[in-house]
Design a protein around this motif. Structure first.
Motif, PDB file in Angstrom:
ATOM      1  N   LEU A 118      -8.140   7.811  -9.072  1.00 37.13           N
ATOM      2  CA  LEU A 118      -8.684   7.041  -8.700  1.00 37.13           C
ATOM      3  C   LEU A 118      -9.855   6.567  -9.770  1.00 37.13           C
ATOM      4  N   GLU A 119     -10.953   6.980  -9.975  1.00 35.96           N
ATOM      5  CA  GLU A 119     -11.833   6.245 -10.620  1.00 35.96           C
ATOM      6  C   GLU A 119     -11.555   5.837 -12.745  1.00 35.96           C
ATOM      7  N   ALA A 120     -10.345   6.948 -12.802  1.00 39.45           N
ATOM      8  CA  ALA A 120      -9.508   6.733 -14.186  1.00 39.45           C
ATOM      9  C   ALA A 120      -9.197   5.325 -13.980  1.00 39.45           C
ATOM     10  N   LEU A 121      -8.038   4.990 -13.039  1.00 35.61           N
ATOM     11  CA  LEU A 121      -7.834   3.938 -13.608  1.00 35.61           C
ATOM     12  C   LEU A 121      -8.819   3.048 -13.104  1.00 35.61           C
ATOM     13  N   LEU A 122      -9.496   2.393 -12.672  1.00 33.80           N
ATOM     14  CA  LEU A 122     -10.797   2.167 -12.077  1.00 33.80           C
ATOM     15  C   LEU A 122     -10.885   0.934 -13.410  1.00 33.80           C
ATOM     16  N   LEU A 123     -11.034   2.773 -14.373  1.00 39.36           N
ATOM     17  CA  LEU A 123     -11.716   2.286 -15.323  1.00 39.36           C
ATOM     18  C   LEU A 123     -11.451   1.868 -16.326  1.00 39.36           C
ATOM     19  N   VAL A 124     -10.289   2.025 -16.373  1.00 40.61           N
ATOM     20  CA  VAL A 124      -9.102   1.352 -17.471  1.00 40.61           C
ATOM     21  C   VAL A 124      -9.356   0.123 -17.309  1.00 40.61           C
ATOM     22  N   GLU A 158      -8.083  -0.668  -4.627  1.00 37.77           N
ATOM     23  CA  GLU A 158      -8.199   0.460  -4.427  1.00 37.77           C
ATOM     24  C   GLU A 158      -7.543   0.964  -2.922  1.00 37.77           C
ATOM     25  N   THR A 159      -8.007   0.380  -2.742  1.00 36.71           N
ATOM     26  CA  THR A 159      -7.032   1.610  -1.273  1.00 36.71           C
ATOM     27  C   THR A 159      -5.417   1.782  -1.560  1.00 36.71           C
ATOM     28  N   ARG A 160      -4.856   0.816  -1.860  1.00 30.36           N
ATOM     29  CA  ARG A 160      -3.426   0.726  -2.162  1.00 30.36           C
ATOM     30  C   ARG A 160      -3.322   2.022  -3.486  1.00 30.36           C
ATOM     31  N   LEU A 161      -4.172   1.704  -4.141  1.00 31.95           N
ATOM     32  CA  LEU A 161      -4.256   2.899  -5.592  1.00 31.95           C
ATOM     33  C   LEU A 161      -4.200   3.850  -5.043  1.00 31.95           C
ATOM     34  N   SER A 162      -5.110   4.529  -4.206  1.00 29.49           N
ATOM     35  CA  SER A 162      -5.229   5.666  -3.560  1.00 29.49           C
ATOM     36  C   SER A 162      -4.680   6.260  -2.143  1.00 29.49           C
ATOM     37  N   ALA A 163      -3.249   6.027  -2.032  1.00 24.55           N
ATOM     38  CA  ALA A 163      -2.299   5.845  -0.871  1.00 24.55           C
ATOM     39  C   ALA A 163      -1.166   6.288  -2.450  1.00 24.55           C
ATOM     40  N   ASP A 164      -0.701   5.018  -3.326  1.00 20.80           N
ATOM     41  CA  ASP A 164      -0.677   5.803  -4.229  1.00 20.80           C
ATOM     42  C   ASP A 164      -0.758   6.722  -5.373  1.00 20.80           C
ATOM     43  N   ILE A 165      -2.454   6.898  -5.125  1.00 24.50           N
ATOM     44  CA  ILE A 165      -2.243   8.401  -6.152  1.00 24.50           C
ATOM     45  C   ILE A 165      -1.341   9.696  -5.193  1.00 24.50           C
ATOM     46  N   GLU A 166      -1.904   9.844  -3.577  1.00 18.59           N
ATOM     47  CA  GLU A 166      -2.054  10.550  -2.975  1.00 18.59           C
ATOM     48  C   GLU A 166      -0.080  10.927  -2.865  1.00 18.59           C
TER      49      GLU A 166
END
Length: 207
Positions: A118-124, A158-166
């Motif tokens: 998640l952190e890497a995607l947000l940094l992108v 961020e919440t959506r990405l966290s769910a996608d990553i999981e």
């Protein structure tokens, strides 16, 4: 008629620079740049016996992020991509972690992996490095509306990405539980053996 010479047997005279094989706007650059900035202190590092080196967690993290964003989930498929996919070979520096190493890295570092993913995607996104698509979620960082995103919208993203990553991790685990070795049988894996099999095929056909 003149044809372009296709020579697969003569060694290259100059060393290959893999950077020349990867487009400047390929997501592999964005992912590597972001992963370089992520804190990986929570990842487990195994104590290995003398003489046996292990793969850097930063490279394995980037490998999984890149692979999952391109629909590669099974660790065996990712291992094969380190040989067959130019961008993956560039990402790994032409090293080839086996599927057990890839799978164990994800399983043993699940919590740290999802956080750093998640952190890497947000940094992108924050670094305006380009576009990375994860399960239909596109981070187009160069659009002006993204620069003015509200805090509430950022939290939703961020919440959506966290769910996608999981969900991606679950898909990867399922793939590893069902994946089988799809390599050619040993007796035909080498070119010479395959050529002999093909040469003998007509003689084996029924008359």
């Amino acid at each position: 008629m003149d044809f372009v010479t296709v020579d697969r047997n003569t060694p290259l005279l100059l060393p290959v620079d893999m950077r020349d094989w990867v487009a400047e706007d390929d997501p592999v650059h964005f992912i590597l740049e972001a992963v370089d900035r992520v804190d990986l202190s929570a990842f487990k590092v195994k104590r290995t016996r003398a003489g046996k080196s292990q793969y850097p967690p930063r490279m394995l993290l980037a490998l999984l992020i890149y692979s999952y964003s391109h629909g590669l989930f099974g660790s065996r498929r990712i291992e094969r991509a380190t040989y067959r996919d130019v961008c993956v070979r560039y990402l790994t520096g032409d090293t080839h972690p086996d599927h057990d190493t890839i799978c164990a890295f994800r399983r043993e570092n699940h919590a740290a992996f999802t956080v750093c993913f998640l952190e890497a995607l947000l940094l992108v996104r924050e670094l305006k490095l380009g576009t990375v698509a994860i399960d239909g979620t596109h981070l187009r960082t160069n659009l002006s509306k993204d620069r003015n995103v509200t805090y509430e919208r950022a939290q939703q993203l961020e919440t959506r990405l966290s769910a996608d990553i999981e969900a991606l991790c679950t898909q990867a685990e399922q793939a590893d539980n069902t994946d089988v070795d799809e390599h050619l049988p040993a007796e035909i894996a080498r070119r010479q053996s395959l050529r002999e099999q093909m040469d003998a095929a007509p003689a084996n056909k029924p008359t």
